[in-house]
Design a protein around this motif. Structure first.
Motif, PDB file in Angstrom:
ATOM      1  N   ARG A 107       0.850  -1.204   0.000  1.00 51.19           N
ATOM      2  CA  ARG A 107       0.000   0.000   0.000  1.00 51.19           C
ATOM      3  C   ARG A 107       0.887   1.256   0.000  1.00 51.19           C
ATOM      4  O   ARG A 107       0.666   2.189  -0.768  1.00 51.19           O
ATOM      5  CB  ARG A 107      -0.903  -0.016   1.236  1.00 51.19           C
ATOM      6  CG  ARG A 107      -1.921   1.111   1.262  1.00 51.19           C
ATOM      7  CD  ARG A 107      -2.833   1.034   2.473  1.00 51.19           C
ATOM      8  NE  ARG A 107      -3.693  -0.129   2.450  1.00 51.19           N
ATOM      9  CZ  ARG A 107      -3.615  -1.156   3.284  1.00 51.19           C
ATOM     10  NH1 ARG A 107      -2.708  -1.159   4.221  1.00 51.19           N
ATOM     11  NH2 ARG A 107      -4.433  -2.167   3.190  1.00 51.19           N
ATOM     12  N   ARG A 108       1.896   1.240   0.841  1.00 50.30           N
ATOM     13  CA  ARG A 108       2.763   2.419   0.934  1.00 50.30           C
ATOM     14  C   ARG A 108       3.612   2.585  -0.328  1.00 50.30           C
ATOM     15  O   ARG A 108       3.905   3.688  -0.757  1.00 50.30           O
ATOM     16  CB  ARG A 108       3.625   2.344   2.198  1.00 50.30           C
ATOM     17  CG  ARG A 108       2.784   2.717   3.441  1.00 50.30           C
ATOM     18  CD  ARG A 108       3.561   2.678   4.705  1.00 50.30           C
ATOM     19  NE  ARG A 108       3.804   1.297   5.130  1.00 50.30           N
ATOM     20  CZ  ARG A 108       4.885   0.899   5.775  1.00 50.30           C
ATOM     21  NH1 ARG A 108       5.840   1.750   6.046  1.00 50.30           N
ATOM     22  NH2 ARG A 108       5.012  -0.357   6.146  1.00 50.30           N
ATOM     23  N   CYS A 109       4.004   1.452  -0.915  1.00 51.26           N
ATOM     24  CA  CYS A 109       4.795   1.525  -2.146  1.00 51.26           C
ATOM     25  C   CYS A 109       3.956   2.090  -3.302  1.00 51.26           C
ATOM     26  O   CYS A 109       4.467   2.842  -4.131  1.00 51.26           O
ATOM     27  CB  CYS A 109       5.340   0.147  -2.519  1.00 51.26           C
ATOM     28  SG  CYS A 109       6.694  -0.373  -1.458  1.00 51.26           S
ATOM     29  N   VAL A 110       2.677   1.710  -3.354  1.00 48.97           N
ATOM     30  CA  VAL A 110       1.802   2.252  -4.408  1.00 48.97           C
ATOM     31  C   VAL A 110       1.684   3.758  -4.242  1.00 48.97           C
ATOM     32  O   VAL A 110       1.769   4.518  -5.213  1.00 48.97           O
ATOM     33  CB  VAL A 110       0.404   1.581  -4.361  1.00 48.97           C
ATOM     34  CG1 VAL A 110      -0.582   2.306  -5.274  1.00 48.97           C
ATOM     35  CG2 VAL A 110       0.484   0.116  -4.759  1.00 48.97           C
ATOM     36  N   ASP A 111       1.510   4.193  -2.999  1.00 44.43           N
ATOM     37  CA  ASP A 111       1.393   5.638  -2.739  1.00 44.43           C
ATOM     38  C   ASP A 111       2.661   6.391  -3.150  1.00 44.43           C
ATOM     39  O   ASP A 111       2.587   7.560  -3.523  1.00 44.43           O
ATOM     40  CB  ASP A 111       1.125   5.897  -1.242  1.00 44.43           C
ATOM     41  CG  ASP A 111      -0.285   5.474  -0.857  1.00 44.43           C
ATOM     42  OD1 ASP A 111      -1.123   5.323  -1.783  1.00 44.43           O
ATOM     43  OD2 ASP A 111      -0.551   5.268   0.336  1.00 44.43           O
ATOM     44  N   ALA A 112       3.788   5.699  -3.063  1.00 38.55           N
ATOM     45  CA  ALA A 112       5.059   6.377  -3.348  1.00 38.55           C
ATOM     46  C   ALA A 112       5.479   6.269  -4.813  1.00 38.55           C
ATOM     47  O   ALA A 112       6.553   6.741  -5.189  1.00 38.55           O
ATOM     48  CB  ALA A 112       6.147   5.781  -2.452  1.00 38.55           C
ATOM     49  N   LEU A 113       4.643   5.676  -5.646  1.00 38.99           N
ATOM     50  CA  LEU A 113       5.024   5.510  -7.059  1.00 38.99           C
ATOM     51  C   LEU A 113       5.132   6.867  -7.761  1.00 38.99           C
ATOM     52  O   LEU A 113       4.391   7.792  -7.435  1.00 38.99           O
ATOM     53  CB  LEU A 113       3.962   4.679  -7.789  1.00 38.99           C
ATOM     54  CG  LEU A 113       4.029   3.162  -7.683  1.00 38.99           C
ATOM     55  CD1 LEU A 113       2.811   2.556  -8.377  1.00 38.99           C
ATOM     56  CD2 LEU A 113       5.303   2.610  -8.299  1.00 38.99           C
ATOM     57  N   PRO A 114       6.017   6.977  -8.750  1.00 41.19           N
ATOM     58  CA  PRO A 114       6.040   8.193  -9.572  1.00 41.19           C
ATOM     59  C   PRO A 114       4.685   8.364 -10.282  1.00 41.19           C
ATOM     60  O   PRO A 114       3.967   7.382 -10.505  1.00 41.19           O
ATOM     61  CB  PRO A 114       7.148   7.915 -10.600  1.00 41.19           C
ATOM     62  CG  PRO A 114       7.943   6.803 -10.032  1.00 41.19           C
ATOM     63  CD  PRO A 114       7.045   6.012  -9.155  1.00 41.19           C
ATOM     64  N   GLU A 115       4.401   9.602 -10.658  1.00 37.09           N
ATOM     65  CA  GLU A 115       3.078   9.969 -11.167  1.00 37.09           C
ATOM     66  C   GLU A 115       2.575   9.037 -12.294  1.00 37.09           C
ATOM     67  O   GLU A 115       1.473   8.506 -12.227  1.00 37.09           O
ATOM     68  CB  GLU A 115       3.128  11.427 -11.658  1.00 37.09           C
ATOM     69  CG  GLU A 115       1.795  11.981 -12.123  1.00 37.09           C
ATOM     70  CD  GLU A 115       0.744  12.036 -11.014  1.00 37.09           C
ATOM     71  OE1 GLU A 115       1.136  12.129  -9.842  1.00 37.09           O
ATOM     72  OE2 GLU A 115      -0.456  11.960 -11.321  1.00 37.09           O
ATOM     73  N   LYS A 116       3.400   8.854 -13.305  1.00 36.07           N
ATOM     74  CA  LYS A 116       2.944   8.094 -14.471  1.00 36.07           C
ATOM     75  C   LYS A 116       2.648   6.634 -14.100  1.00 36.07           C
ATOM     76  O   LYS A 116       1.675   6.040 -14.547  1.00 36.07           O
ATOM     77  CB  LYS A 116       3.986   8.159 -15.585  1.00 36.07           C
ATOM     78  CG  LYS A 116       3.455   7.574 -16.883  1.00 36.07           C
ATOM     79  CD  LYS A 116       4.474   7.574 -17.987  1.00 36.07           C
ATOM     80  CE  LYS A 116       3.910   6.857 -19.209  1.00 36.07           C
ATOM     81  NZ  LYS A 116       4.877   6.685 -20.273  1.00 36.07           N
TER      82      LYS A 116
END
Lengths: 410, 177
Positions: free
Chosen positions: B113-122
């Motif tokens: 969940r936290r990794c998804v939130d931290a993904l670059p915009e694209k």
């Protein structure tokens, strides 16, 4: 291969985490199967005894003989015929059936998917919710439920074809509580109980269309007000990239109330299944008094308008921001929909036309120059509006109004 | 079998087994049916439900679920990507080592969940379109101005990046402890 499996694992987890494909709670279903009630535990020996009794009762030569009135034991594969007295019996420990006099049905189905085939007469059913499925089939269609109270009547309706009198099966469904799904030869539709009003409809080979006709009887002239509750499960995008403009609701409840009015405002929730998700369609038509007085003669015209409405109105539209919020949080939503009378200006070409208002409202003026000196002609029409969309918290009564937006008008 | 004990087991393990079956390729309805059958097998094995610790019972339930799903696939005569028994064993290995890691996978989900939130915009947009809005690959290709194969590769890359991110997060958290 291991990389592929890792990719697959992440795909599964993202479907759950981002897409809301969360594991369902099947504990009640599992517990019901693992720990059947005493009656269900005794089912095999009882069923054997019942089968013996029924085999004797329906032995060739006296198969049509009615069973004794009152409560009976029933087992799969048997046929039950009632004479002058009603008969009650239970299937699977969660379906309670009350057969009217002069009725006949076969018992089929399997564990937690109980099923009967009604050949003639009436059966009233009450089904405990959250245990299993139950279906009543007839030659004219079927009714599927998971927890509700309803009755089904199958009858032969005479009609003339090429100078020959023929009969066709017709199915009547009354819903006393909850929602049932009726499937006919030409479609599926829900019937919803509405407060103390009994929803009644007719379903045979005409399916959806006949349900609408039944609703459109003079007694059902109404101004629509309805409430849907459900979960937002998907958002489709609009012209502006990534801006959600329409949502699909996973329907968890439908309530519809009606008031006397001059015009009938009819809304028929239909379902479209994507996996196990219910995507709601809301075809809407507006009928005026003249059309309703026309009764069956107006049927072909009404049918055409229903078909057109189904084509046009694929989904209800919500406020984009709220829809996205509801989707992100996986929250339930409640949508209040109301038919609202509005005055609209008519184009000059249509100003003298006192006929039926089009389901889409007035058309454009087709390039003709309007007479700006004359008072513009107006007409009152009923539009469908979403008057409130509420994102529910854990329970329905804890919801709070969050905004509103007009839907695609009929 | 004690009803309360059995119910506690069902409540504790049903989500994990359902998730596992979906990972193996079961549709929602098949996963529900197989899950139910799995617990009925447990019901008929009085010794199994006394297994301790929970990890062992979870592994046992996954084994039953896997066999039930394999039987279902064979009966349906439909080839599933993982219907081969050897592949399913490998799938179990990945699930156990990467996702469960001697727990119920909660820490993995939390880290993901936290990794998804931290993904670059694209990349986050691609994930949102695919899983949140359930866009098809062709729909995504149209909206992103890419080919369908490009979208497929992009999603694979993003998932791989998420997997790495989760591993790093879990390792750093374990190190901190």
């Amino acid at each position: 291969m291991m990389d592929e499996l890792r990719d697959r694992m992440l795909d599964t987890l993202l479907r759950e985490l981002v897409g809301g494909d969360t594991p369902p709670d099947l504990s009640r279903r599992i517990m019901a199967q693992a720990f059947p009630s005493i009656l269900r535990r005794m089912r095999l020996p009882l069923a054997a005894a019942a089968a013996l009794i029924l085999a004797l009762a329906f032995w060739p030569g006296n198969r049509e003989a009615p069973v004794d009135p009152g409560s009976i034991l029933a087992s799969r594969g048997s046929t039950i015929v009632t004479d002058a007295e009603p008969v009650q019996f239970t299937l699977g420990g969660y379906c309670y059936l009350d057969m009217a006099p002069h009725s006949e049905l076969d018992i089929g189905g399997r564990e937690l998917k109980e099923e009967v085939f009604l050949k003639r007469g009436r059966v009233t059913c009450r089904v405990d919710s959250g245990v299993g499925a139950f279906t009543v089939r007839t030659a004219a269609g079927e009714v599927r439920v998971k927890g509700t109270h309803f009755s089904v009547v199958v009858s032969d309706e005479p009609f003339e074809a090429g100078g020959v009198m023929m009969f066709r099966k017709k199915m009547f469904v009354k819903v006393f509580a909850g929602v049932v799904l009726v499937a006919g030869a030409s479609g599926q539709f829900f019937i919803v109980s509405a407060d103390d009003k009994v929803a009644e409809t007719v379903g045979d080979e005409a399916g959806v269309a006949q349900a609408i006709l039944a609703d459109a009887t003079p007694a059902a002239m109404k101004q629509f007000e309805g409430t849907l509750t459900g979960k937002v499960v998907a958002v489709s995008t609009g012209k502006a990239a990534f801006e959600p403009v329409a949502v699909l609701l996973k329907v968890e409840g439908v309530k519809q109330t009606v008031d006397e009015n001059n015009d009938a405002f009819i809304i028929v929730p239909q379902k479209l299944i994507i996996g196990k998700t219910l995507a709601l369609q809301l075809p809407v038509i507006v009928l005026n008094r003249e059309e309703l007085k026309g009764g069956a003669d107006e049927m072909p015209k009404i049918m055409e308008r229903v078909k057109a409405a189904v084509e046009r109105q694929k989904q209800i539209k919500f406020d984009a921001k709220l829809a996205k919020q509801a989707l992100a949080n996986g929250k339930s939503v409640e949508v209040i929909i109301r038919g609202v009378e509005v005055e609209v200006a008519l184009p000059p070409a249509a100003a003298d036309d006192s006929g039926t208002p089009d389901a889409d409202g007035p058309a454009g003026n087709n390039g003709k120059v309007a007479d700006t000196t004359a008072k513009p002609a107006t007409k009152k029409v009923i539009r469908l509006e979403i008057v409130r969309l509420t994102i529910l918290e854990s329970r329905k009564e804890e919801g709070h109004p969050s905004g509103d937006r007009q839907s695609e008008a009929p | 079998v004690d009803r309360d004990v059995f119910e506690r087991i069902v409540l504790a393990h049903q989500a994990g087994i359902y998730r596992y079956l979906r990972y193996l390729g079961a549709s929602e309805s098949v996963a529900e049916d197989v899950l139910q059958d799995t617990f009925i097998v447990l019901m008929r094995n009085p010794t199994a439900h006394t297994m301790e610790p929970n990890v062992r019972l979870a592994a046992w339930l996954r084994g039953v679920a896997r066999n039930k799903f394999l039987t279902h696939c064979r009966r349906q005569k439909r080839r599933k990507p993982l219907e081969d028994g050897t592949l399913m064993n490998k799938a179990e290995l990945v699930w156990r080592r990467e996702f469960l890691r001697q727990s119920d996978g909660f820490d993995y989900m939390d880290a993901l969940r936290r990794c998804v939130d931290a993904l670059p915009e694209k990349q986050r947009l691609a994930i949102e379109m695919r899983y949140d809005r359930r866009e098809s690959r062709s729909g995504m290709a149209r909206l992103l101005g890419m080919t369908e194969n490009g979208v497929k590769s992009l999603l694979r890359r993003v998932r791989a990046a998420l997997g790495d991110c989760v591993r790093r997060r879990i390792a750093s958290e374990e190190g901190a402890e």
